[in-house]
Design an enzyme around this catalytic site. Structure first.
Site, PDB file in Angstrom:
ATOM      1  CE  LYS A  22     -75.121  13.033 -91.066  1.00 21.85           C
ATOM      2  NZ  LYS A  22     -75.544  12.568 -89.736  1.00 21.85           N
ATOM      3  CG  ASN A  23     -77.733   9.900 -91.378  1.00 27.31           C
ATOM      4  OD1 ASN A  23     -76.707  10.206 -90.760  1.00 27.31           O
ATOM      5  ND2 ASN A  23     -78.794  10.692 -91.417  1.00 27.31           N
ATOM      6  NE  ARG A  93     -78.746   9.895 -81.216  1.00 27.48           N
ATOM      7  CZ  ARG A  93     -78.884  10.055 -79.913  1.00 27.48           C
ATOM      8  NH1 ARG A  93     -78.057  10.815 -79.230  1.00 27.48           N
ATOM      9  NH2 ARG A  93     -79.854   9.460 -79.278  1.00 27.48           N
ATOM     10  CB  CYS A 117     -77.367  17.561 -84.340  1.00 25.96           C
ATOM     11  SG  CYS A 117     -76.243  17.753 -85.731  1.00 25.96           S
ATOM     12  NE  ARG A 122     -80.579  12.924 -81.856  1.00 27.22           N
ATOM     13  CZ  ARG A 122     -79.775  12.971 -82.925  1.00 27.22           C
ATOM     14  NH1 ARG A 122     -78.794  13.860 -82.978  1.00 27.22           N
ATOM     15  NH2 ARG A 122     -79.944  12.135 -83.929  1.00 27.22           N
ATOM     16  N   PRO A 123     -83.852  10.307 -76.879  1.00 21.51           N
ATOM     17  CG  PRO A 123     -86.107   9.711 -76.740  1.00 21.51           C
ATOM     18  CD  PRO A 123     -85.198  10.802 -77.215  1.00 21.51           C
ATOM     19  CB  ILE A 124     -81.016   5.297 -76.515  1.00 21.64           C
ATOM     20  CG1 ILE A 124     -80.599   5.342 -75.039  1.00 21.64           C
ATOM     21  CG2 ILE A 124     -80.197   6.267 -77.328  1.00 21.64           C
ATOM     22  CD1 ILE A 124     -79.176   4.800 -74.818  1.00 21.64           C
ATOM     23  CG  ASP A 125     -87.441   5.028 -75.302  1.00 22.74           C
ATOM     24  OD1 ASP A 125     -86.912   5.964 -75.943  1.00 22.74           O
ATOM     25  OD2 ASP A 125     -88.621   4.681 -75.484  1.00 22.74           O
ATOM     26  CD  GLN A 126     -89.271   2.551 -78.489  1.00 21.28           C
ATOM     27  OE1 GLN A 126     -89.750   1.538 -79.006  1.00 21.28           O
ATOM     28  NE2 GLN A 126     -89.693   3.015 -77.323  1.00 21.28           N
ATOM     29  CG  ASP A 306     -81.978  14.986 -91.021  1.00 19.95           C
ATOM     30  OD1 ASP A 306     -82.208  15.499 -89.905  1.00 19.95           O
ATOM     31  OD2 ASP A 306     -81.571  13.817 -91.163  1.00 19.95           O
ATOM     32  CB  ILE A 328     -88.645  14.153 -86.269  1.00 21.93           C
ATOM     33  CG1 ILE A 328     -89.409  13.830 -87.570  1.00 21.93           C
ATOM     34  CG2 ILE A 328     -87.715  12.993 -85.844  1.00 21.93           C
ATOM     35  CD1 ILE A 328     -90.162  12.543 -87.622  1.00 21.93           C
ATOM     36  NE  ARG A 398     -71.761  15.716 -86.476  1.00 22.71           N
ATOM     37  CZ  ARG A 398     -72.772  15.452 -85.670  1.00 22.71           C
ATOM     38  NH1 ARG A 398     -73.136  16.328 -84.788  1.00 22.71           N
ATOM     39  NH2 ARG A 398     -73.400  14.310 -85.738  1.00 22.71           N
TER      40      ARG A 398
END
Ligand code: EPU
Length: 428
Positions: A22-23, A93, A117, A122-126, A306, A328, A398
């Protein structure tokens, strides 16, 4: 309402085929935007996250054509830099890879903020840090990420503050067409990052170091289409390995890359499973008692977060005390309440769970609170006494390709039903 219904107690036995990852699939699908040509992507899993990624691509002008059960032709020549609606982006995501891909191709992107999920924050700062280093002005607000450059992205040196799969992938995608060399340090090393880099290199990119913590991307002027096959899903494979161990079964798990499964294999052997590795398959057998163990989730090559809910379920079946330390996701232990309904004895204190194993689990009505939590409910349902009904099946769909039919084919008494009354099962 759709439910998965399981009559527990059957030992899994036979052969199961693992689908594409999936990923990796979602990263490669969005990366196709940077190729501006025709690609054929093989070994795509039939899961809703893949369907939604393709839908998003098609909403901005890509032509998508199925060329086989697991193969899709993606033509991104006429893609336009349109705003992707927040409702669509929120469904998953990986939609934030659209931002990296549009920045690379068009020099700007406006994309609805991603969903996925719920593990707490779930930050996106990076991602924002990387895009900013590459010359973009980035605004996050009103449900969107808006990133604009003056003249396209420029190469940069980026040192991530934490090991992040998503930001590593997004930076690779965003930098693939820029002038100069982008260097990512403290990069994530997951197999899907290597798969994405291999795909882009097949298309003419110049990416080295994927799979290590320093990745260099030398920008190229343009890419060209290719045919590419997605690697097998290590988490799906790990889930079936745990299911075999949980049911005292014997499962030949085909189409895997054993190297990707080392952390899972080592832990399962410690817990009493016997594992034989072949070139692209594993044979998992469990004859004796299960033993307790301690697990700490870590970025690859450590034990994957996971697999946290699935291994916790196995720990419930092992006599003695086991521990899981989650490093994580803050909200990873949301599945614990559901397992408790089945008789599990688990105490959670922040990022540590203590499992008192050995009590017989009994079938109950439970929810899949997220994708991997749903997989854990399936494993618990297979291993317990009595009937388990799992709600919110859409989470499981999913990320698991035909999980019900795959499990039935190896002896599980499992089926999907459409209404709560339709529980008259004829399992095989
Ligand atoms: N993080 C930040 N800032 C960022 C990005 C991440 O602080 O900008 C932190 C996160 O809060 C987390 C850690 O870094 O503590 C790792 O996050 P990462 O970016 O690696 O996660 P992700 O890319 O959002 C992917 C997978 C997840 C998997 C994680 C960890 C995809 C689409 N999702 O998420 O997969 O749990 O990596 O391995 O690739 C799943 O498949 O069930 C799933 C949730």
């Amino acid at each position: 309402m759709e439910k998965i219904v399981i009559d527990g107690g059957a030992r899994l036995s036979g052969k199961v085929e693992i689908s594409g990852m999936k990923n990796a699939a979602v990263a490669v699908i969005f990366a196709c935007i940077t190729v501006a040509d025709v690609c054929i992507i093989d070994n795509l899993p039939q899961i809703s996250d893949v369907r939604q990624s393709l839908e998003m691509l098609s909403s901005i002008g890509a032509k998508i054509r199925a060329v086989g059960r697991n193969s899709v032709e993606i033509d991104t020549r006429k893609v336009k830099n349109k705003v992707v609606p927040a409702e669509l982006a929120r469904k998953m995501r990986a939609s934030y890879y659209l931002a990296g891909a549009c920045l690379a191709r068009f020099g700007s992107a406006k994309v609805g903020l991603p969903g996925g999920c719920d593990f707490g924050s779930r930050p996106i700062d990076q991602h924002v840090k990387a895009f900013t280093a590459m010359g973009a002005t980035v605004n996050v607000g009103g449900g969107f990420m808006d990133a604009v450059t003056e003249n396209g992205v420029k190469s940069a040196g980026i040192f991530f503050d934490c090991v992040t799969v998503g930001a590593t992938i997004n930076t690779i995608i965003a930098s693939v067409l820029c002038d100069g060399v982008t260097v990512i340090e403290n990069a994530a090393r997951e197999p899907h990052i290597v798969d994405l880099a291999n795909f882009l290199n097949y298309c003419g990119a110049n990416i080295t170091g994927a799979g290590t913590d320093v990745i260099k991307i030398k920008g190229v002027e343009k890419l060209h289409g290719c045919t590419y096959s997605i690697i097998p899903d290590m988490i799906e494979a790990g889930t079936f390995m745990v299911a075999a161990a949980a049911t005292g079964g014997r499962l030949y798990i085909d189409n895997v890359i054993p190297k990707h499964l080392e952390a899972i294999t080592a832990k399962l052997c410690e817990m009493g499973a016997e594992i034989e590795e072949y070139d692209d398959a594993m044979l998992v057998t469990r004859r004796g008692e299960l033993l307790p163990a301690n697990v700490k989730t870590l970025p690859y090559p450590g034990f994957p977060t996971d697999m946290n809910p699935q291994i916790a379920t196995l720990m419930c079946l092992a006599k003695g005390t086991s521990h899981i330390s989650e490093t994580i996701w803050d909200g990873r232990f949301r599945y614990v309440d559901e397992l408790r309904r089945m008789g599990a004895m688990i105490k959670v204190d922040g990022k540590l769970a203590v499992v008192e194993g050995g009590a017989q689990l009994t079938g109950s009505c439970v929810r899949a609170v997220d994708l991997r939590a749903g997989a854990a409910m399936v494993i618990a349902g297979l291993a317990c006494e009595g009937r388990t009904e799992i709600e919110d099946v859409h989470y499981i769909e999913r990320g698991y390709d035909n999980i019900v039919s795959k499990l039935r084919s190896v002896g599980a008494k499992i089926k999907k039903i459409n209404t709560p009354d339709d529980a008259d099962m004829k399992t095989g």
